[in-house]
Design a protein around this motif. Sequence first.
Motif, PDB file in Angstrom:
ATOM      1  N   GLN C  23       0.823  -1.197   0.000  1.00 24.36           N
ATOM      2  CA  GLN C  23       0.000   0.000   0.000  1.00 24.36           C
ATOM      3  C   GLN C  23       0.856   1.244   0.000  1.00 24.36           C
ATOM      4  O   GLN C  23       1.243   1.747  -1.041  1.00 24.36           O
ATOM      5  CB  GLN C  23      -0.945  -0.017   1.195  1.00 24.36           C
ATOM      6  N   LYS C  24       1.199   1.687   1.163  1.00 16.60           N
ATOM      7  CA  LYS C  24       1.911   2.969   1.195  1.00 16.60           C
ATOM      8  C   LYS C  24       3.350   2.791   0.739  1.00 16.60           C
ATOM      9  O   LYS C  24       4.009   1.834   1.100  1.00 16.60           O
ATOM     10  CB  LYS C  24       1.908   3.522   2.628  1.00 16.60           C
ATOM     11  N   ILE C  25       3.771   3.745  -0.039  1.00  8.81           N
ATOM     12  CA  ILE C  25       5.162   3.707  -0.457  1.00  8.81           C
ATOM     13  C   ILE C  25       5.991   4.366   0.632  1.00  8.81           C
ATOM     14  O   ILE C  25       5.947   5.575   0.823  1.00  8.81           O
ATOM     15  CB  ILE C  25       5.370   4.461  -1.785  1.00  8.81           C
ATOM     16  N   TYR C  50       6.940  -2.225   0.040  1.00  4.80           N
ATOM     17  CA  TYR C  50       6.223  -1.696  -1.114  1.00  4.80           C
ATOM     18  C   TYR C  50       5.029  -2.579  -1.439  1.00  4.80           C
ATOM     19  O   TYR C  50       3.974  -2.111  -1.804  1.00  4.80           O
ATOM     20  CB  TYR C  50       7.180  -1.639  -2.313  1.00  4.80           C
ATOM     21  N   ASP C 189      12.437   3.407  -6.797  1.00  4.31           N
ATOM     22  CA  ASP C 189      11.071   3.662  -6.314  1.00  4.31           C
ATOM     23  C   ASP C 189      10.529   2.499  -5.482  1.00  4.31           C
ATOM     24  O   ASP C 189       9.361   2.484  -5.102  1.00  4.31           O
ATOM     25  CB  ASP C 189      10.133   3.976  -7.490  1.00  4.31           C
ATOM     26  N   MET C 215       0.760   0.564 -13.944  1.00  2.00           N
ATOM     27  CA  MET C 215      -0.117   1.065 -12.885  1.00  2.00           C
ATOM     28  C   MET C 215      -1.206   0.033 -12.613  1.00  2.00           C
ATOM     29  O   MET C 215      -1.948  -0.348 -13.506  1.00  2.00           O
ATOM     30  CB  MET C 215      -0.770   2.393 -13.312  1.00  2.00           C
ATOM     31  N   GLY C 218      -3.684   1.612  -8.395  1.00  2.00           N
ATOM     32  CA  GLY C 218      -3.288   2.933  -7.942  1.00  2.00           C
ATOM     33  C   GLY C 218      -1.798   3.132  -7.773  1.00  2.00           C
ATOM     34  O   GLY C 218      -1.359   4.191  -7.315  1.00  2.00           O
ATOM     35  N   LYS C 219      -1.000   2.114  -8.071  1.00  2.00           N
ATOM     36  CA  LYS C 219       0.442   2.362  -8.026  1.00  2.00           C
ATOM     37  C   LYS C 219       1.169   1.478  -9.032  1.00  2.00           C
ATOM     38  O   LYS C 219       0.604   0.535  -9.577  1.00  2.00           O
ATOM     39  CB  LYS C 219       0.984   2.123  -6.613  1.00  2.00           C
ATOM     40  N   LEU C 220       2.423   1.795  -9.240  1.00  2.00           N
ATOM     41  CA  LEU C 220       3.212   0.998 -10.176  1.00  2.00           C
ATOM     42  C   LEU C 220       3.450  -0.369  -9.579  1.00  2.00           C
ATOM     43  O   LEU C 220       3.781  -0.508  -8.399  1.00  2.00           O
ATOM     44  CB  LEU C 220       4.556   1.687 -10.437  1.00  2.00           C
TER      45      LEU C 220
END
Lengths: 411, 406, 265
Positions: C23-25, C50, C189, C215, C218-220
């Motif tokens: 979830q949160k990076i 990640y 990243d 993507m 919601g994220k890579l």
Amino acid sequence: MSTDMKMAFRNIWRSPVRTILTLSAIAFAAIILVFMVSFQLGSYEIMVNSSVKIYTGHIRIQAEGYREKRNMRFVISSPERIAKTVEKIEEIKSYSFRANGFSLVSSENRARGVLVTGIDPEGEAEISTISGLIRKGEYLAPGDRDKVLIGRLLARNLKVGINDELTILGQGKDGSIAAGIVTVKGIFSSGIDDFDRSTVQVPLSYFNDLFYMDGAVHEIVCTADSLFDVNKIKRLLKANLSEKKQKKVVVLDWKELLPGLVQGIQLDLASAAIFYFILVLVVAFSILNTFLMAILERTKEFGVMLALGVKPNRLFKLVLMESSFLTLTGVITGVVVGCAITFWFQTHGIDLAGASEILKEYGMSGIVYPKLSIVSALAGPLLVFVITICAALYPAFKVKKLVPVDAIRSI
Amino acid sequence: MYFQLAWRNIWRNPRRTFVIISAVVIGVWSMVFLSAFSHGMLASMLDNGKSVLIGDIQIHNKKYRIDPSIDNSMDNPDKIRAVLDKTLPQGAVLTERIKVSTYVSNARHSTGAVLVGIDPENEKKISFLGKSITKGEYLDKKDMRGILVGKALLEKFDTAIGKKLIIMARDKKGKVASKAFRIRGVFNAEMEATEKQFLFITMTGARKLLNMEKGISEISIVLNSEPMVEKTAAEIKNRLDTELFAVETWKDLLPMLKAYVEIFNGFMYIWYVVVFVAMGFGIVNTSLMAVFERVREFGLLRALGLKPWPVIRSVLTESIFILLIGIIAGNLLGYVSVLLMKDNGLDLAMFGKGSEFFGMSRVIYPILTMFDVMNVNLVIFFLGAVVSLYPAFRASRITPVEAMRQ
Amino acid sequence: MYRYKLILSITAIACVFVLMSGQKISAAKDNSGADISGLGSAIVKQAFDYYRGVASISVAEMTIHRAEWERTMKIKAWTRGVHDSLFKIISPAKDKGNGTLKKGDEMWTFNPKVNRTIKLPPSMMSQAWMGSDFSNNDLAKSDTIVKDYTHSVTDVKEKDGLKIFFIESIPHPDAPVVWGMLHFKVREDGIMLSQGFYDEDKILVKELVTTDIKMMGGKLFPAVWKISKQDEKQEYTTIKYLELEFKDSLPSRIFTRAGLKKKIR
């Protein structure tokens, strides 16, 4: 008959008691050896057969690589085609198909990873003694579907009894999930803990559907009437199966399937060889002594013969001829009588009373039938013959070295 | 008086006497040697069977033999130890073990195995492990991370001393526990299956891994005399709660071995008789010939009015002297040949290469026991005397007329 | 007697999915500036974090490839934290509805045909589930991977404007891990590009490679994960994500035995 032979023959019968005793000693050793070797071979056959017949079989036909990798996908896809070849071989007494799948088998509150084997109840009863080792419940019947036989120790581990349910969860041949509920129909005890702890047998038809086998099997297990047929069967199978360009299958015999058993037999033979060798040694000494005494007794006679111009070589030949004749007669008598006795026991069996209870418990009869064969009939007596002849050489050489004057003067 | 006479008689023709003696010697030697050999064979079979974590007597939680899991351990062994302190005879050694099934893995391989937590000091005295470390070292009592593996497993896992094995097991609380252990030593066993089946760590290491406080899975006891086994086991049973604990002897634990030992013993007696008969022919034959050589002498004795009995007696006495000399020499020879093999044993590998199936060693070390030697000697002496009766009778029936004819 | 790997189904990829439910990076910068080994740990931790998150729902296609054989399954997965996960097979139709629930150290499997839920014995849990080349041992959680290994950055390269860290991880002597060394390639990243598994002689045993970064949810995220054995090039397993959605939380009833039995839409 040459003069020498006549003389030798007469000499032998000059002292009938001695000759008969010597003959008896030689014959006795030969009889014992014929019987013991036959007995050993017979008990090995029982040992091998009882091991082999619990589960292993004399010969197995498998897809190449299955034995090493135990991969579900390494199957014999059309077992019936191979079965036709198998049926043509007279020496194969019976055969049966098997398929195996490693599965999670669980009862209400226990689970174990074990090998589930699909068996054809009718065929399996011919090649395996498990049907006779059922301790509780019954063996599988031809029409059975979701019924299983399980080993005694596994039943204890899973805490199940007759008619209890078990869930089988594994992977089918095509990789999909195989799952089924079965009920325990019989609990067996083979005496081999490893086997009783890890074996579940279901009817092959049920296995086929459960594991999506499409009629394929993993093994064709064959049994023979006698161990002595196994090599021939293996050769025939190999020749016939390669002829038909079957997809790669391998033929394995019991020696490859149970290497420890072969080694055990070799070791037993080795220690038995020591026992036999010592017996033959004792007999050889008895005979050496007898011959030696006979020569001592006749020293004067030999001295006279030498003085009359008989060549020492001829004397040597004469003495050797006497002993060879005695030995040969003894050995032949021994072989004949030994074979007769062995043959009688071969048809009647010998009950190993002391151990038979334990043996019986594990499906072995406890009655050993000696197995007369060319090897068992001749190997021992041949040893007796060779060693006795060697023993006879010493007194004969002594004769050769006699000096006439001394000899005549001796008592 | 006739002892002296007999003694002088037998040395009148030393060559003849030596020949007869040699027949006896070889017979006695072969039987002494065979008894030592078969005794050694049986002992090695028993030892091998018992030394693979069996011992003479074992004590378990009653439920353990049905389900050998960590749940069925003996959680409070103090009570049992107290009982054993009182019951075990002198010379008895005991060791405690924790035994659980585990899953062992390294980077490339994994398999199921039985993990055994041992007390290195006592284990050494009792089981095969003490004398089977062929590479590396045995475990130290304080070693928390060391593990001993069998040669076959080492090869299968393609690993070496100093490398890691990851052990995974269900601990006392039912959780999955895993720990890394370093291979300290490699053991060889008679059977390859043993080398693949067992892994050894220290008791303390096992307790830590399995979250056990003081529980154990089994107690194995070795006594120094076989006849004491049943008696001691019965005594332990008397003092322990048999509802909770199972006390078993090796005969209960290895029934097939027990059966084999019984068959083998029976066979040995038959074989003694067989060898004796073979030897008996020689004895009768040679003593008979000795009698015939002396036909004139016996004929003369009879002509002088000697009754048959004294003739029998004197011939028999001579035979017994010869038997005794032969027996002494045969025993010495047997003893020497056993002594010669004491260090290196008799390697059956020259006949056959395998030994796994019977759990017997390839190399047999003959064992001479007083009991066997006495048996052999008594058998030979009495049967020898019995077979000498025939030549003695034959001698007593030689008539002066028969003697004259010679 | 015959011990070969139980090839059940869905359970294997448990860990992969758990790892992926990120979830949160977490900002790499928070941890940077430490010494070189500290940097290594930080990057590995970041890479694992990640993919790790509170909860996720995903659909993936898993293909097990062998020299003479191949099989593809479609699986739906729910994960929450590192402890709870649930997997269900969508296809092939034959296996639809089979599921596995993992809660901490415990694991259950459900089969609709026999309508039974079975708790797996621990000895079976540790095996290479479902015949894939993934196994529980390989894919450690971020907390244990940081704790059990010493990570050091051996090289930094740049590709497409992003730094790639090469990290060598050596396990602590007593760590309960089978590997002798791990190699990571992590993008700045936080996306892990590959992970190599080495034995104690530092020989590569197997390798995990991720590709097709795009993507998702919601994220890579790398959509394709492939793990292959070094000895047998013909044997590999790929997981291809079809749908991926990250959530702040999922209801507890999903991760129960009732949830395991519930039919899939």
